[in-house]
Design an enzyme around this catalytic site. Structure first.
Site, PDB file in Angstrom:
ATOM      1  N   ASP A   1       0.859  -1.192   0.000  1.00  0.00           N
ATOM      2  CA  ASP A   1       0.000   0.000   0.000  1.00  0.00           C
ATOM      3  C   ASP A   1       0.900   1.248   0.000  1.00  0.00           C
ATOM      4  O   ASP A   1       1.902   1.283   0.732  1.00  0.00           O
ATOM      5  CB  ASP A   1      -0.862  -0.057   1.274  1.00  0.00           C
TER       6      ASP A   1
ATOM      7  N   HIS B   1      -9.521   4.325  -1.093  1.00  0.00           N
ATOM      8  CA  HIS B   1      -8.799   4.350   0.182  1.00  0.00           C
ATOM      9  C   HIS B   1      -9.733   4.940   1.237  1.00  0.00           C
ATOM     10  O   HIS B   1     -10.816   5.423   0.921  1.00  0.00           O
ATOM     11  CB  HIS B   1      -7.533   5.191   0.054  1.00  0.00           C
TER      12      HIS B   1
HETATM   13  P1  13P Z   1      -8.789   3.843   6.693  1.00  0.00           P
HETATM   14  O1  13P Z   1      -7.789   3.812   7.809  1.00  0.00           O
HETATM   15  O2  13P Z   1      -9.635   5.054   6.718  1.00  0.00           O
HETATM   16  O3  13P Z   1      -9.599   2.595   6.617  1.00  0.00           O
HETATM   17  O4  13P Z   1      -7.942   3.940   5.325  1.00  0.00           O
HETATM   18  C1  13P Z   1      -6.988   2.940   5.033  1.00  0.00           C
HETATM   19  C2  13P Z   1      -6.269   3.215   3.764  1.00  0.00           C
HETATM   20  O5  13P Z   1      -6.801   3.774   2.834  1.00  0.00           O
HETATM   21  C3  13P Z   1      -4.860   2.761   3.655  1.00  0.00           C
HETATM   22  O6  13P Z   1      -4.274   3.146   2.451  1.00  0.00           O
END
Ligand code: 13P
Length: 282
Positions: free
Chosen positions: A85, A205
């Site tokens: 990510d 996201h």
């Molecule tokens: P949240 O923490 O709001 O679920 O978002 C996670 C995210 O998009 C990680 O890239």
């Protein structure tokens, strides 16, 4: 039939796109988080993504995450992929590809459009040659639990199209109102415009705070991956704050609280899978 550890993310992305469901991409930083998501996926018979951002990668190295997830996935009966990510540059992306990740993100949203397209294309060519899928970024989400607020930059549909068509990305992250770590409301009109023009797999996201009713629509508009971070992290913090275990037996204390965390996270993960229409899609 996919193997439990899916080494090439492209097949799972394609199946979700065709099947009108999204895979939750859970940010995991520990064994208990990974176990909970995999147990939830098995209970729901759903394909899922486990992912590590640079934040989670402060906990251990990509090769350790990869070995742990492979060992857990290979005992499961549902497809599981491992994704990087917010890949923030060559060294990080190389480390994850070399460690056997199924998929990586190149986040080039801070670049100019042409630079983002060119860099995405280079990363896509490299990833595809090694059987790895690539997520590109057409916008930024803001928020963030770690104080690194990049600000919100909503997605221009044509940028999403360029990153898929010219950048050869397998999926593209689109900012349409969701914010990392915050409750949000999606701009479904913008998402629909992106879906029409881009005609390819999309990613959201900031998934924790998106209402279930918005997610139900998003899965019909080409969204295949929805990131869930804070939704797992918050219940862990809460359990440890509330821990009343017998401190005279530290081992029992640790194991008892960890078991409660596991049960909490399985519930959260099952709920997220269900609201993304993922149940039964394995
Ligand atoms: P949240 O923490 O709001 O679920 O978002 C996670 C995210 O998009 C990680 O890239």
């Amino acid at each position: 039939q996919l193997m439990p550890f899916v080494s090439d993310g492209r097949k799972m992305i394609h199946r979700a796109f065709e099947g009108n469901y999204a895979m939750p991409a859970f940010n995991i930083g520990s064994l208990v988080m990974a176990r909970a998501c995999i147990e939830a996926a098995e209970a729901e018979q759903a394909p899922i993504i486990l992912q590590t951002s640079p934040g989670e990668l402060t906990q251990t190295t990509p090769d350790v995450f990869s070995a742990m997830i492979r060992a857990l996935a290979n005992k499961a009966d549902v497809p599981i992929m491992l994704h990087l990510d917010h890949g923030d540059g060559l060294d990080r992306i190389a480390a994850c590809i070399n460690a056997g990740y199924s998929s990586v993100m190149f986040d080039g949203d801070s670049l100019t459009l042409e630079e983002n397209v060119t860099a995405t294309q280079n990363y896509a060519e490299w990833a595809h040659a090694l059987g790895v899928s690539l997520e590109a970024a057409a916008g930024s989400f803001g928020g963030g639990e770690e104080g690194a607020d990049s600000g919100v930059h909503l997605t221009n549909p044509d940028v999403a199209r360029r990153l898929l068509k010219d950048g050869c990305a397998d999926m593209v992250a689109c900012s349409v109102g969701s914010v990392h770590g915050q409750t949000s409301k999606l701009d479904l009109g913008r998402l629909e415009a992106i879906a029409k023009l881009a005609e390819g797999p999309l990613v959201l996201h900031g998934g924790t705070g998106i209402p279930a009713s918005d997610l139900a629509v998003a899965t019909t508009l080409g969204v295949v991956k929805i990131n869930i971070g804070a939704g797992l992290a918050r219940p862990i913090v809460k359990r440890w704050q509330d821990a009343t275990e017998n401190v005279a037996s530290p081992h029992k204390g640790v194991f008892g609280t960890t078991d409660r965390v596991l049960a909490d996270l399985i519930e959260v993960a099952r709920h997220k899978i269900r609201i993304m229409n993922g149940s039964g899609q394995a």
